[in-house]
Design an enzyme around this catalytic site. Structure first.
Site, PDB file in Angstrom:
ATOM      1  N   GLU A  80      -3.514  -7.431  -0.208  1.00 21.13           N
ATOM      2  CA  GLU A  80      -2.820  -8.854  -0.071  1.00 21.13           C
ATOM      3  C   GLU A  80      -3.169  -9.125   1.324  1.00 21.13           C
ATOM      4  OE1 GLU A  80      -1.288  -6.413  -1.678  1.00 21.13           O
ATOM      5  OE2 GLU A  80      -0.565  -7.362  -3.691  1.00 21.13           O
ATOM      6  N   GLU A  98       1.962  -2.537  -7.700  1.00 17.86           N
ATOM      7  CA  GLU A  98       3.233  -2.768  -7.493  1.00 17.86           C
ATOM      8  C   GLU A  98       3.807  -2.367  -8.873  1.00 17.86           C
ATOM      9  OE1 GLU A  98       2.726  -6.562  -5.733  1.00 17.86           O
ATOM     10  OE2 GLU A  98       4.205  -5.887  -4.050  1.00 17.86           O
TER      11      GLU A  98
END
Ligand code: NAI
Length: 728
Positions: free
Chosen positions: A126, A106
């Site tokens: 995740e 990210e």
């Protein structure tokens, strides 16, 4: 910590994420990153910035402990730091070495350019922790690579090799040499170019004419795979938001969905599993000897005996770990069969690995040899025996091995339940004997139970655990008892399922309830797949089945315990499961895969109940679930107090990785702790009263003790077991 250093002549600043070993984004790392980005933004001498990781690794992502930490000590959120990076007027270049996972990727997505080493991997894992990429990943990635590819990465959590990431457009350039230097040169090259178009927050997610259908297809796919785990579905919702909401609102939606997931029991369970699994490599014996103090011996050459179902997969796993193998069979026919099977497995593995950018090269001379001659095992460092599950045969093999192999060779057995000490007793070095219980198919299944006999040396344990790791397995050290941990639990679970259908339920009902709970396959489908004859043979050897029983003993009893002869009767009728085209279900042909309800079986069950005067009753879904699952946990408490497993986490790791327990339910021991030990105990007491002849339902003394102590959390159970019984 982030370090700030000057780059080349054109004043490229280098910000290095530094939090060894994997540069996870802890609060101090985030604080430092924010400080350095702000500093670079205002420093007039800095024209561009390269963000990289220290020690050749970009970042493995956010520190899991930060997820649920409400006290951030004033540190900004990762999302807002990424936004700061993205909004910078100076070109920001991510230099990705080794890995950029989760929050790491990210951060890279917030940069205006991404350069990676050819061997790097990226991904957003995740979802496997019950979460979604919560720092803009679900909004930026689809904007960058489109919805279908983003959905694939976000809903599976897979690792994407650099070459594929370049093709997808996640990366801008790959390098084979020094990534950071390449990124600095790259930054110098792009100086002065407009940044606007590089900011993903300003882009639209590319529209597709069939967008709804793409999401629908993804939903169907994850529903099938997720088995009740809802993070993949929520990931889809977040990605979908990127198609209809402006960026800032999409980020808000992502946060809202993230908060929903983080407060769910599933995220807690999945994170527990993550840490439990990771802890298994850190084995320790009550003597204080542990992974820290005992070094493994190197294995330069290994042998596998028996090339049946298990041996073949073990050979392949060893070769994948780059360990040369001598494969031995009993006769020419079996040797040729085994050779063919191993070669075709290797071919398939090589193809699969090729797709992931890896190589399986077995062309090197001497890497794989097939033989009938025990003399060929003279110089191997380790042997794994995988012949039939027959104590007399295993002893014969180990006697031979003891004569042929060098004294320091480790002798491992893949037995699924037999006594390691008895096998070791026929060798001249019983301290070198250790159980290595692989799971089928052995080249695919991750679990390895390393079984410690009373005379097994710590070096043998260390070596088996390290070999497991080299083979990509999750090794769990367990004590020696019939069935060890996994099969001992499985036996309890299976016997409940037989009793339940004797009392009035059907295989279909039981399978449905457990599949709805999250098992990929219900117990009867699993039994048909694995073959009913396997257990039958084992029960015969244990003297549990018909021909060895004392005359006059009721068929449904063994001593004072209830016994179900149902699977034995099916076997006597040639119903071994899929391989014979019929078992608990009917298949269209031997080897068929599609299970159909079988009227024969239902008639047989009715007849069976009449013969044994069992009043047919409705067994509710709750009863099915509770009896199956609580008897598993109950046996787990016994295993803990017998010292066969070192901790509840070991039991859960085994049952998840070897027996299909749904990860998002955290394993049978975690599940029991979440349901509440008093509830589990009360239910077991009720079922035990109704079925006093089923020992599996009698609450274990350790469970009762824990409830009497006020049901302490799972982490404290171990300290309450007392080590006097430990077989570890
Ligand atoms: P299998 O019946 O498929 O293969 C056994 C192989 O051993 C055969 O190829 C046979 O020719 C060979 N063999 C027999 N005697 C031999 C001898 N004297 N010398 C050399 N080779 C000999 O059996 P499978 O299923 O592979 O099981 C092997 C072991 O692994 C057993 O102890 C079993 O309990 C255990 N195991 C099996 C699992 C399974 O799912 N099948 C799972 C975990 C453990």
């Amino acid at each position: 910590m982030a370090q700030y250093a000057r780059g080349g002549a054109a004043a490229v600043a280098v910000i290095r994420l530094c939090n060894p070993p994997l540069n996870t984004l802890s609060l101090p790392t985030l604080r430092a990153l924010e400080r350095e980005v702000k500093h670079a933004n205002v420093d007039p001498t800095v024209k561009a910035v390269v963000i990289c990781g220290a020690n050749g690794k970009f970042s493995a992502g956010a520190d899991i402990r930060v997820f649920s930490n409400t006290d951030r000590g004033g540190v900004s959120s990762l999302e807002s730091i990424i936004s700061l990076i993205e909004k910078s007027e100076k070109p920001m270049v991510a230099a990705i070495e080794d890995m950029a996972f989760g929050g790491g990727l990210e951060v890279a997505l917030g940069c205006h350019y991404r350069i990676a080493h050819v061997h790097a991997r990226v991904g957003l894992p995740e979802v496997t922790l019950g979460l979604l990429p919560g720092a803009g990943g679900t909004q930026r990635l689809p904007r960058l690579i489109g919805v279908p590819a983003a959905l694939d990465i976000i809903t599976t959590g897979k690792h994407v090799p650099a070459a594929e990431a370049l093709k997808l457009g996640i990366l801008d350039e790959l390098v084979e040499q020094n990534t950071v230097e390449a990124a600095i040169s790259f930054a110098e090259r792009v100086l002065g170019q407009p940044i606007e178009s590089r900011r993903l927050c300003l882009k639209q997610t590319p529209r597709l004419p069939n967008m709804e259908a793409v999401f629908e297809e993804a939903r169907v796919k994850v529903k099938k795979q997720a088995r009740g785990c809802f993070s993949p579905e929520v990931c889809i919702q977040a990605v979908q938001a990127s198609t209809y909401l402006p960026f800032t609102e999409g980020i808000r939606k992502e946060r809202e969905l993230f908060n929903l997931l983080i407060t769910s029991g599933q995220a807690k369970a999945l994170q527990y599993v993550f840490f439990a699994q990771r802890a298994m490599g850190k084995w320790a014996l009550p003597t204080g000897v542990s992974w820290k103090t005992k070094a493994p011996q190197p294995i330069q050459r290994a042998a596998v005996i028996g090339l049946g179902t298990m041996g073949r997969g073990i050979v392949v796993s060893l070769l994948k770990a780059k360990i040369p193998v001598v494969a031995l069979e009993q006769d020419k026919k079996h040797l040729e069969l085994g050779r063919g099977a191993v070669m075709s497995l290797l071919e398939r593995e090589a193809l699969r690995m090729q797709k992931n950018g890896q190589q399986l090269d077995i062309s090197k001379r001497g890497l794989l040899q097939f033989t009938l001659d025990f003399g060929m095992l003279r110089d191997v460092d380790l042997v794994i025996e995988a012949v039939f599950e027959d104590m007399a045969l295993k002893k014969e093999i180990f006697r031979k091995l003891s004569l042929v192999c060098k004294p320091e060779a480790f002798l491992c057995t893949n037995t699924s339940c037999l006594d390691i000490d008895e096998i070791a007793s026929v060798t001249s070095h019983p301290d070198q004997v250790v159980g290595t219980h692989f799971f089928s198919p052995a080249h695919v299944m991750k679990l390895l139970e390393v079984v410690y006999g009373s005379r097994t040396s710590p070096t043998a344990i260390a070596t088996a655990m390290s070999l497991g790791k080299a083979m990509g397995k999750i090794g769990v050290l367990v004590g020696n008892c019939f069935g060890f941990v996994g099969n001992r639990l499985l036996n309890r679970y299976n016997e409940q399922t037989y009793f339940i259908i004797e009392e009035g339920s059907t295989p279909e009902e039981v399978d449905k309830v457990l599949e709805e709970f999250g098992f990929k396959m219900g117990p009867f489908r699993v039994s048909d797949l694995a073959g009913l004859d396997v257990g039958w043979r084992s029960r015969k050897v244990q003297g549990l089945t018909g021909d060895k029983m004392p005359l006059g003993l009721p068929p449904r009893q063994r001593g004072s315990k209830r016994y179900s002869p149902l699977p034995d009767i099916l076997c006597e009728n040639g119903r071994y499961g899929q391989k014979t085209g019929k078992g608990w279900y009917l298949y269209d042909k031997p080897g068929g895969r599609e299970a159909k309800s079988d009227p024969w079986l239902h008639n047989f069950l009715s007849e069976y109940r009449r013969t044994h005067k069992i009043a047919t009753r409705t067994v509710t879904q709750d009863e099915i679930l509770e009896r199956c699952l609580y008897s598993l946990a109950n046996e787990g408490f016994r295993i803990l107090s017998d010292g066969i497993a070192s901790c509840p986490e070991a039991i859960d790791t085994i049952y998840i990785n070897g027996y299909g327990w749904p990860r998002h339910r955290g394993g049978p021991m975690f599940y029991a702790s979440e349901v509440g030990l008093p509830t589990v105990l009360a239910k077991l007491q009720r079922y035990a009263e109704a079925n006093p002849d089923i020992p599996g339902l009698q609450p274990s003394a350790f469970l009762q003790k824990l409830v009497a102590l006020g049901s302490p959390p799972l982490k404290q159970w171990l300290s309450l077991v007392g080590s006097q019984n430990s077989k570890l």
